[in-house]
Design a protein around this motif. Sequence first.
Motif, PDB file in Angstrom:
ATOM      1  N   GLY A   1      19.887  58.459  -1.701  1.00  0.00           N
ATOM      2  CA  GLY A   1      19.354  58.368  -3.074  1.00  0.00           C
ATOM      3  C   GLY A   1      18.751  57.002  -3.336  1.00  0.00           C
ATOM      4  N   VAL A   2      19.469  55.966  -2.912  1.00  0.00           N
ATOM      5  CA  VAL A   2      18.984  54.599  -3.131  1.00  0.00           C
ATOM      6  C   VAL A   2      17.674  54.375  -2.397  1.00  0.00           C
ATOM      7  N   SER A   3      17.579  54.859  -1.172  1.00  0.00           N
ATOM      8  CA  SER A   3      16.344  54.594  -0.429  1.00  0.00           C
ATOM      9  C   SER A   3      15.162  55.325  -1.062  1.00  0.00           C
ATOM     10  N   CYS A   4      15.393  56.525  -1.601  1.00  0.00           N
ATOM     11  CA  CYS A   4      14.301  57.208  -2.309  1.00  0.00           C
ATOM     12  C   CYS A   4      13.895  56.423  -3.562  1.00  0.00           C
ATOM     13  N   PHE A   5      14.889  55.922  -4.251  1.00  0.00           N
ATOM     14  CA  PHE A   5      14.597  55.162  -5.467  1.00  0.00           C
ATOM     15  C   PHE A   5      13.819  53.890  -5.124  1.00  0.00           C
ATOM     16  N   LEU A   6      14.165  53.290  -4.002  1.00  0.00           N
ATOM     17  CA  LEU A   6      13.463  52.062  -3.603  1.00  0.00           C
ATOM     18  C   LEU A   6      11.988  52.333  -3.330  1.00  0.00           C
ATOM     19  N   ILE A   7      11.678  53.529  -2.833  1.00  0.00           N
ATOM     20  CA  ILE A   7      10.266  53.857  -2.597  1.00  0.00           C
ATOM     21  C   ILE A   7       9.519  53.842  -3.934  1.00  0.00           C
ATOM     22  N   PHE A   8      10.130  54.478  -4.923  1.00  0.00           N
ATOM     23  CA  PHE A   8       9.556  54.516  -6.272  1.00  0.00           C
ATOM     24  C   PHE A   8       9.398  53.096  -6.823  1.00  0.00           C
ATOM     25  N   PHE A   9      10.433  52.303  -6.640  1.00  0.00           N
ATOM     26  CA  PHE A   9      10.458  50.910  -7.111  1.00  0.00           C
ATOM     27  C   PHE A   9       9.335  50.106  -6.441  1.00  0.00           C
ATOM     28  N   ALA A  10       9.208  50.298  -5.110  1.00  0.00           N
ATOM     29  CA  ALA A  10       8.219  49.526  -4.355  1.00  0.00           C
ATOM     30  C   ALA A  10       6.794  49.848  -4.808  1.00  0.00           C
ATOM     31  N   TRP A  11       6.586  51.082  -5.240  1.00  0.00           N
ATOM     32  CA  TRP A  11       5.261  51.471  -5.755  1.00  0.00           C
ATOM     33  C   TRP A  11       4.850  50.533  -6.882  1.00  0.00           C
ATOM     34  N   PHE A  12       5.802  50.217  -7.740  1.00  0.00           N
ATOM     35  CA  PHE A  12       5.501  49.309  -8.851  1.00  0.00           C
ATOM     36  C   PHE A  12       5.373  47.871  -8.365  1.00  0.00           C
ATOM     37  N   ILE A  13       6.327  47.422  -7.564  1.00  0.00           N
ATOM     38  CA  ILE A  13       6.335  46.010  -7.150  1.00  0.00           C
ATOM     39  C   ILE A  13       5.029  45.638  -6.469  1.00  0.00           C
ATOM     40  N   PHE A  14       4.591  46.508  -5.547  1.00  0.00           N
ATOM     41  CA  PHE A  14       3.481  46.106  -4.698  1.00  0.00           C
ATOM     42  C   PHE A  14       2.133  46.599  -5.184  1.00  0.00           C
ATOM     43  N   TYR A  15       2.129  47.697  -5.931  1.00  0.00           N
ATOM     44  CA  TYR A  15       0.825  48.252  -6.291  1.00  0.00           C
ATOM     45  C   TYR A  15       0.546  48.297  -7.786  1.00  0.00           C
ATOM     46  N   MET A  16       1.592  48.373  -8.585  1.00  0.00           N
ATOM     47  CA  MET A  16       1.363  48.498 -10.027  1.00  0.00           C
ATOM     48  C   MET A  16       2.182  47.472 -10.804  1.00  0.00           C
ATOM     49  N   PRO A  17       2.185  46.206 -10.387  1.00  0.00           N
ATOM     50  CA  PRO A  17       3.117  45.261 -11.022  1.00  0.00           C
ATOM     51  C   PRO A  17       2.887  45.091 -12.520  1.00  0.00           C
ATOM     52  N   ASN A  18       1.663  45.370 -12.970  1.00  0.00           N
ATOM     53  CA  ASN A  18       1.380  45.154 -14.389  1.00  0.00           C
ATOM     54  C   ASN A  18       1.295  46.451 -15.184  1.00  0.00           C
TER      55      ASN A  18
END
Lengths: 152, 691
Positions: free
Chosen positions: B248-265
């Motif tokens: 579950g955590v690793s799936c959530f991290l994928i979602f999280f990374a989408w924001f960090i690296f591609y949609m930070p704003n």
Amino acid sequence: MVGAAATVWPLVAQMNPDAATIAAGAPIQVDLAPIAEGQDIKVFWRGKPIYISHRTKKQIQEAQSVALSSLPDPQPDSARVKAGHDQWLVVIGICTHLGCIPIAHEGNYDGFFCPCHGSQYDSSGRIRQGPAPANLAVPPYAFLTDTKIQIG
Amino acid sequence: MSGPSDFQPSNPALKWIERRLPIFGLIHSSFVAYPTPRNLNYWWTFGAILSMMLALQILTGVILAMHYTPHADLAFKSVELIVRDVNYGWLLRNMHACGASMFFFAVYIHMFRGLYYGSYKEPREVLWILGVIIYLLMMATGFMGYVLPWGQMSFWGATVITNLFSAVPYFGESIVTLLWGGYSVGNPTLNRFFSLHYLLPFVIAGVVVLHVWALHVAGQNNPAGVEAKTEKDTVPFTPYATIKDAFGVSCFLIFFAWFIFYMPNYLGDADNYIPANPGVTPAHIVPEWYYLPFYAILRSIPNKLAGVVAMFSAIIILCFLPWLDSARTRSSKYRPLAKQFFWIFVVVCILLGYLGSQPPEGIYVIAGRILTVCYFAYFLIVLPLLARIETPRPVPNSIADDVLAKSKGRPQPMVSTMIAIMVAGGLVFAGSIQSAKAEEGGDAPPAQKWSFSGPFGKYDRGSLQRGLKVYKEVCSACHSLNYVAFRNLADPGGPGYSEAQAAAFASEYKIKDGPNDQGEMFERPGRTADYFPAPFPNEQAAAAANGGKAPPDLSLMAKARSYKRGFPQFVFDFFTQYQEQGPDYVDAILQGFEDKPPAGVTVPEGTYYNKYFPGHAIKMPKPLSDGQVTFDDGSPATVKQYAHDVTTFLMWAAEPHMEARKRIGMQVFFFLVVFAILMYFTKRKVWADAH
């Protein structure tokens, strides 16, 4: 009990404005001479914007003629300006709703319009429409001469 | 935490410690041998996800605090310097800022899960209330954290929220002065918010320990809502729950990374890239998306005090939920009516969030009032009533029966549907801020094609170099570029100059330095460590020379401007990674000047008509004209080309590490996807014998 309260007091009181902040909040003097009729200036006192408006005849007339019973926070115009200085409106430019800065010369009442939640004030700074509960506050001030005021 | 452990370490050193402090036994009984219901679904992994997020926020926060300066004059700059100069500072800052949103996203799912499956019911009332306390602490922490960058939205958000306390009768003003430490939001406010923002996460961690303790006393609830009775109903926490949580955590991290690296704003507000200015209110003050439903409740009530009371009640009412809902059946799975009302409630919350982001006028106010009534009615009328009138379906005898029935019966389409609804809802909710933050009025700027858009975007070197030339020869006459240093011109991912070229470029500038030994200021040629000098010595001079309005600094211009995207555009933006509102707007403004305003439109004296400027009357005269700047590489000397190049340059100035961000993002994504797949198969193997 007393001891506990006495210990807690400094811990809470330190949060209030410190000596330097209070000192910086001392009264300021503003020269009104350069403000033409229909214009207004914004000065800062205690970190708060203060609008000083040189009202036009029309604005004064509107402010005086409105029926008090129609106001959410009834106050005659004469209570908001200094006697003999009807043309000068001095108000703290902080919306009484949640503290935004209303824009002068906007809104439907020839006064101020707050862009945050849509409160509208008239040419006397009185709330006419919107969620704000009270009129724009009038800071303590006095006329030193006809063209100079001291705020604070 | 479930009674004395019979765990005996074999290692003599551990034995020695265990006899004096039975900590390994505690860990073993709490996180290894601990019996967990075997029918838990993936909604139960959000507890682990939240623990991870809290740890991550504390870790990144402590690091950021090492570089941050909590002073009203320096805070904004120090955040920019973290992003620009600190190694991986952009990454840490994005993790922390997006992490706050993810934390709330996860906590909302966690709360809705508790609501749906009746996890607040006897004997878990204290567990639930502790959760509400954590949520309140999170809100306070999140709010104070948002103030720290000291942008326009930070400042005005702080002003609006602290002013809520002025609604308190009699003491209101004194309380607010006490909170501010001054007569308005200022440096003392920022200082104390920083202190508290640092403290509260550790308080949260403390309450989380209590929360977990209470959980381990009462035992976990489960989708069937029946208590575990026999050994057959449970599986040991490790490896079963551990591996499921890890997936579950690793799936959530994928979602999280989408924001960090591609949609930070994407979740932020463009206005927060403008430094705090106590003299100017942004046209539209919106809190962060996770507060929007409560903000909508606040605004829908015309009386100030009542509005504030309603807003706080909307949260406090959750504490009373265990007693408001007295139905004996826990899980809404077996409550046909409660299930429907639950989903209506979810929709109400999402719609309230949407309204919170809209201007408080006309239909929005009325809709807000109706939905506020719905929100409270759910707790005060629907739940108590349902407990009396609803006939629940029979619940399974035991968890084992539930698992057995499920593995025989139809596969459950519900979880996937719920995920889809949640994601869609979350997007509407989160993205609605996008539509709100833009200035109203003005035509929408046309979408341009940018070399730096998308997951593989890179800056066009030639365009950056030409843009620099346009800035130097035209814009720099009035606009400063305070956060860009000459050395940046030679940075990787920038215009691609060499160190020597950057040094030569710098030496063409005269930089004021000093005082020297005689105590006098002097001028010297620029060095690469210097920043682009501003055209005016201070803001007043800039304003005086430009008709009363100082030309804004351009360092962050490409991120500090935006425009209304509207629904459903912002939903697509999430998937297409559209982040270029700023550049589109800047480009459009530069090309949007028209010599003659259209018929019937007049602009005030001293302003110029611009098609794309909100209100159309801009103080800046048309800055660019054909042939004004000549390019060495043969690019056309047209306004269109100038605008495109200088916008590219300004985007780089605002986001100098974008290329590194996207490159590392791709690597992280690859890693996380592989990791999640491995976790999934490991989980299947571990659980193979449990079903």
